[in-house]
Design a protein around this motif. Structure first.
Motif: not given
Length: 489
Positions: A165-170, A442-449, A473-482
């Motif tokens: 659903r696009g929630f990469t953090t809870v 989405i800023a330099e150094g942030a985790l790629a979610d 596209l859904i990305m969590k920590g640089g990994s593409i999950v969709r």
């Protein structure tokens, strides 16, 4: 019983086929449900993870690129989670799971793997600041009585759906989520990042005391009831007991502590207007958490309870829909966070069949609109959460709940509450934060979610109700999950 899909679709479907709807998966889950009262998961969390692996549910995410190869997202419109505007002048460079840079459009490295977003919007991964990973996907009766292994399996299933659903953090605000978090972090199951509280700490007769009256009185030799032994709640009275239960949650890995500071809707024996925990008891939890470099959040609705929590040093108020103007000014002056939910009397309200709980629910919903108005008027830092409980059907409304905030504010302001603002709230965990790096931006150094959205976030958020159609596209920590984008090379 439907399965939430935990594997990519579209462009990556052939690489990572989804087993969620497979006959063997569905049959296995039906057997578990049918045998709920007689199955014994003697292996505990390890057995639960093993069963997921056997079902083929462990995620096989696609990394952003080959080791050492950066990924460049181009041709996009950016909402960075901080600035309330859409930008079209940058690309997004990702390396080693983080945002490496935001180069000017067309000026990124030519050696990078490129994903052409086709003019779509890119936003940070969403954050739900009030979620119950192990309690959302089952009924209240099941949560109170079922084999704990079954609860963990259902939580694992729901975790995958949450991510899709696009929630990469809870921020998990109550329940035995430590094992689920470990499984997700180790790649055994798909799901969001979890900031866990562990057991909700409650006084006797408080919102976390789900015992029945026939279980009273509690004597020194009385064993913990099921809710306590399963890690849903911890009953603690007096400074010493509050210290002990707080430290137990920290020992298990809590990133923040949750206490019950007032009456609730789901519990039968604590009226909504009651103040819970003496100030000195709250201070005990706050001091123990501070010794570990983190903070306390408090479930509470009423002015008296909120003000007591503020004086005790609580850093985040959960709910607060009955706050008056004086109380909201106190929140702003103390820079205390307001984790608020769009509790409205509509089709998405948590189901309540008991007339006492239903009356309390209506009282809370009546105060919701005024609470949003006051919070914005006085500049209280506010973050979005849902607090969907005991409702497998309601869990699917998670994104729709966020879209409801547009009746109180602009679409980008609402998104900010679930991205950049929520990320600031998570940062209060300090050294107890389980994931080093900024979240919600989405800023330099942030985790790629991040999410690539086939819609205009500045125009409205109704697309959140159909994530399969709009989250390309859904990305969590640089990994593409969709990944449903055609323009990838």
């Amino acid at each position: 019983m439907g399965m939430a899909c935990c594997a990519p679709h579209g462009a990556n479907a052939g690489i990572n086929p989804c087993h969620c709807g497979a006959a063997h998966t569905q049959a296995a889950l039906r057997r578990i449900e049918a045998d709920l009262n007689r199955r014994q998961f003697l292996g505990g969390a390890a057995a639960v993870l093993g069963m997921f692996a056997g079902f083929g549910l462990a995620p096989r995410e696609l990394k952003a690129g080959e080791p050492g190869q950066p990924l460049l997202l181009t041709h996009l419109r950016l909402f960075d989670g901080e600035t309330l505007e859409m930008r079209e002048d940058v690309d997004i460079l990702i390396e080693d799971g983080r945002i490496a840079a935001l180069p000017r459009r067309g000026e990124g490295p030519t050696a990078a793997r490129i994903i052409d977003c086709g003019g779509r919007a890119v936003i940070p991964g969403l954050i739900d600041a009030h979620w119950h990973s192990t309690l959302v996907g089952v009924s209240q009766m099941t949560a109170m009585t079922a084999d704990i292994g079954f609860l963990h399996l259902m939580a694992g299933r729901e975790a995958g759906a949450t991510l899709m659903r696009g929630f990469t953090t809870v921020r998990d605000l109550g329940g035995p989520a430590f094992g689920l978090k470990m499984a997700i972090d180790r790649g055994a199951v798909a799901g969001p990042r979890i900031f866990p509280c562990g057991a909700m700490i409650s006084q006797t007769s408080g919102h976390g005391d789900f015992r029945q009256r026939h279980e009273l009185p509690r004597m020194p030799s009385t064993p913990p009831n099921y809710i306590e032994s399963s890690g849903v709640a911890a009953i603690a009275d007096g400074v010493d007991e509050v210290l002990r239960r707080t430290r137990e949650q920290l020992m298990q890995g809590a990133s923040q502590i949750k206490i019950m500071a007032g009456g609730g809707v789901s519990s039968l024996y604590d009226p909504l207007d009651t103040a819970q925990y003496l100030e000195e008891e709250m201070r005990a939890a706050v001091r123990a958490a501070a010794d570990w470099g983190t903070y306390v959040c408090a479930h509470v609705y009423t002015p008296q309870g909120i003000q007591r929590a503020i004086r005790a040093g609580v850093r985040s108020i959960e709910h607060g829909q009955l706050a008056d103007e004086e109380t909201v000014r106190m929140l702003a002056d103390a820079n205390v966070w307001w984790s608020i939910q769009p509790f409205l009397d509509d089709e998405d309200a948590n189901p309540k069949t008991d007339p006492v709980s239903r009356a309390k629910q209506l009282q809370v919903s009546a105060g919701t609109e005024r609470a949003f108005e006051l919070g914005r008027q006085y500049g209280v830092p506010m973050a979005f959460g849902t607090d969907i409980l005991f409702s497998p059907e309601g869990a699917a409304s998670q994104g729709r709940q966020l879209a409801k905030l547009t009746r109180f504010m602009s679409p980008l302001e609402a998104l900010h509450m679930a991205t950049g603002a929520a990320g600031q709230l998570l940062a209060l965990s300090g050294d107890r934060a389980p994931y080093p790096g900024r979240l919600g931006v989405i800023a330099e150094g942030a985790l790629a979610d991040l999410l690539v959205v086939d819609a205009d976030p500045a125009a409205g958020l109704d697309w959140l109700d159909a994530p399969a159609d709009h989250l390309d596209l859904i990305m969590k920590g640089g990994s593409i999950v969709r990944n449903q984008l055609a323009h990838t090379r």
